[in-house]
Motif scaffolding. Structure first.
Motif, short mmCIF file in Angstrom:
data_model
loop_
_atom_site.label_atom_id
_atom_site.label_comp_id
_atom_site.label_asym_id
_atom_site.label_seq_id
_atom_site.Cartn_x
_atom_site.Cartn_y
_atom_site.Cartn_z
N ASN A 366 -12.72 -20.82 -32.48
CA ASN A 366 -14.02 -20.70 -31.84
C ASN A 366 -14.86 -19.61 -32.50
OD1 ASN A 366 -13.46 -22.42 -29.28
ND2 ASN A 366 -11.77 -20.96 -29.33
N ARG A 369 -17.90 -17.64 -27.53
CA ARG A 369 -17.27 -18.39 -26.44
C ARG A 369 -17.35 -17.64 -25.11
NH1 ARG A 369 -11.12 -20.85 -25.92
NH2 ARG A 369 -10.49 -18.72 -26.45
N TYR A 395 -15.36 -24.77 -33.43
CA TYR A 395 -16.16 -24.79 -32.21
C TYR A 395 -17.15 -23.63 -32.27
CZ TYR A 395 -12.04 -27.52 -30.99
OH TYR A 395 -11.01 -28.44 -31.01
N VAL A 398 -19.41 -22.16 -27.62
CA VAL A 398 -18.65 -22.72 -26.50
C VAL A 398 -19.03 -22.01 -25.22
CG1 VAL A 398 -16.35 -23.13 -25.53
CG2 VAL A 398 -16.71 -23.36 -28.01
N SER A 433 -19.83 -28.15 -30.55
CA SER A 433 -20.12 -27.10 -29.60
C SER A 433 -20.06 -27.64 -28.18
CB SER A 433 -21.50 -26.49 -29.88
OG SER A 433 -21.52 -25.83 -31.13
N THR A 434 -19.96 -26.74 -27.20
CA THR A 434 -19.84 -27.12 -25.79
C THR A 434 -20.86 -26.36 -24.96
OG1 THR A 434 -17.47 -27.56 -26.03
CG2 THR A 434 -18.29 -27.18 -23.80
N TYR A 458 -22.06 -31.95 -30.26
CA TYR A 458 -21.88 -31.15 -29.05
C TYR A 458 -21.47 -32.03 -27.88
CZ TYR A 458 -26.43 -33.12 -27.81
OH TYR A 458 -27.45 -34.00 -27.54
#
Length: 501
Positions: A366, A369, A395, A398, A433-434, A458
């Protein structure tokens, strides 16, 4: 890295606002009625632009080592590589004399003295110890070139009434930390040589435990595979210890977390943490229930979060992480415990490389995050990531309120989050990505400003996102976006190699 002494004055909040009605009208001239209605609907439902975080409320300058030495200790141990003879490994020979010096030198007021570990000669540069306790007003000070080795005998760390240290079990908590900080105005520091060498603490997580063919790190992997818990010692744990300092110290090969801090007033400066990305549960520095923290000018490589700001049993707030570099970690993180809240956290001018110095990738690569879930969630508010450079991560961004599919009755709510200036390069295949808020009542509140990602895939739901100069525009169930005014630009990035130790 630069070693010049400087005083850091934290930046004043910058003003950001939504586009004015006149500016919005000018920007949308010529759009169709349908497009205008769609834009207005999106803009109307967007979250307010957050006030930037200011971080540590203290004025923090580069520390200096104490000039008063209460108890000088000289190495009498000759190591073969990183191990000693069986007798010394069974009963670490330096535990009692280091602890006696620490007990003798404890301060009752605001004064500070050093218990200094020095080499006798080129062949005697090592100390071998079991758990130690550093008291009020003491600095455990290592001379340049000196290494303090942690015991490989699990029995030396054993906590009475808890699971057996050095085993995998259904519960954890069986091991004392190698170093416990138990008083205000304490420190773990080293003398830095003109060539850049620093004193070192080596937890030897990679070496076989006494009488076994098992390492601390293999126990961690075994625990994961069995769905159980490891009983491994942390390297440094400060318990409600105000005004604690880590300075110019190398921390390597920890069996578990390197540094875990609770209290008011913590400075980590010139810290170099070097543990492989493959070593499970070896977090770098975890402020937990911590207030007024500055982590600066440091290099952090480990097998879990590089930084993990936690708000579990107590809130964490007023934290600055700046001018630091991360390698192979699970991210510059907040969470997963946020039950008691996390607020006013500033991450500024940091770089993150998704592989460690040997080219190993961690189990969860990540960049930025924030993670929590209904199992241990709370409010995370006023967090700013300024000028962050990412490379080789999977990632990049996040924000996950359903971390590890945790369930429970807590409410993870991330709001007033500002990402201002981020660039990702060399992202690994499938990078994504989140942006996931809990639900429509507790959506993610986020602003993305001056964002350039080389991988823009995403997952998004339940989020109100303000945008300025961003090449990623999330959409999905319950997601609204709106333009915000801003300034500045995407950062130019370079990624320094981990320094030689």
């Amino acid at each position: 890295m630069s070693r010049s002494t400087r005083t850091e004055h934290l930046p004043a909040p910058r003003t950001r606002r939504r586009l004015t009605a006149a500016a919005l009208a000018a920007a949308t001239a010529g759009l169709t009625t349908a497009a205008l209605l769609a834009l207005n609907a999106t803009t109307a439902s967007a979250a307010p632009t957050p006030a930037p975080a200011t971080g540590d409320t203290r004025t923090v300058s580069q520390p200096s080592v104490p000039t008063t030495v209460c108890a000088p200790l000289t190495s009498g141990l000759a190591m073969s590589g990183r191990t000693a003879g069986t007798a010394d490994e069974t009963n670490p020979p330096d535990t009692a004399r280091i602890q006696a010096a620490l007990d003798k030198c404890a301060q009752s007021g605001s004064g500070q003295v050093a218990v200094k570990l020095s080499a006798a000669d080129a062949g005697h540069t090592a100390f071998l110890t079991g758990p130690l306790t550093v008291h009020q007003g003491e600095v455990l000070l290592l001379d340049s070139g000196v290494t303090l080795y942690g015991s490989l005998n699990p029995a030396t760390y054993q906590v009475s009434g808890k699971p057996t240290c050095g085993t995998v079990a259904t519960d954890s908590g069986g091991c004392k930390p190698l170093i416990t900080i138990a008083g205000a105005n304490a420190g773990v520091e080293a003398v830095r040589s003109s060539s850049g060498g620093q004193g070192r603490i080596d937890g030897r997580g990679d070496l076989d435990l006494l009488g076994t063919s098992t390492t601390w790190w293999s126990l961690a992997t075994d625990a994961k595979n069995k769905g159980e818990k490891q009983n491994n010692p942390r390297m440094i744990q400060a318990n409600s210890s105000d005004n604690f300092t880590l300075y110019d110290i190398d921390l390597v090969n920890s069996p578990n977390f390197h540094v875990y801090y609770s209290g008011n007033g913590f400075t980590a400066w010139g810290v170099r943490i070097k543990t492989p990305a493959t070593a499970r549960n070896t977090d770098g520095i975890d402020p937990a229930g911590a207030t007024n923290v500055t982590i600066a000018d440091s290099y952090i490589q480990d097998g879990d979060d590089g930084i993990a700001v936690k708000g579990g049993s107590a809130a964490s707030k007023n934290i600055t992480v700046k001018d630091s570099h991360f390698y192979g970690t699970h991210g510059i993180s907040i969470g997963s415990e946020t039950n008691s809240g996390v607020s006013n956290v500033l991450f500024e001018n940091n770089t993150l490389t998704g592989t460690d110095s040997s080219g190993n990738a961690g189990g969860s690569s990540n960049g930025i995050r924030i993670k929590s879930s209904p199992a241990n969630g709370g409010t995370v508010r006023q967090v700013t990531y300024d000028n962050t450079c990412l490379t080789k991560v999977k990632y990049p961004l996040v924000f996950d309120t359903h971390y590890s599919s945790g369930t429970g009755s807590s409410t993870p709510y991330f709001t007033d989050i500002l990402v201002n200036g981020v660039r990702s390069t060399g992202s690994v295949s499938g990078a994504t990505s989140t942006f996931v808020g809990l639900n429509s009542t507790y959506p993610l509140g986020l602003t993305l400003e001056n964002v350039s990602l080389d991988a823009t895939a995403y997952t998004a739901s339940y989020a109100n996102i303000g945008l300025y100069n961003s090449d990623i525009t999330p959409s999905g169930t319950g997601v609204t976006t709106s333009p915000v005014s801003g300034s500045g630009s995407v950062p130019s990035c370079s990624f320094p190699a981990f320094p030689g130790l």
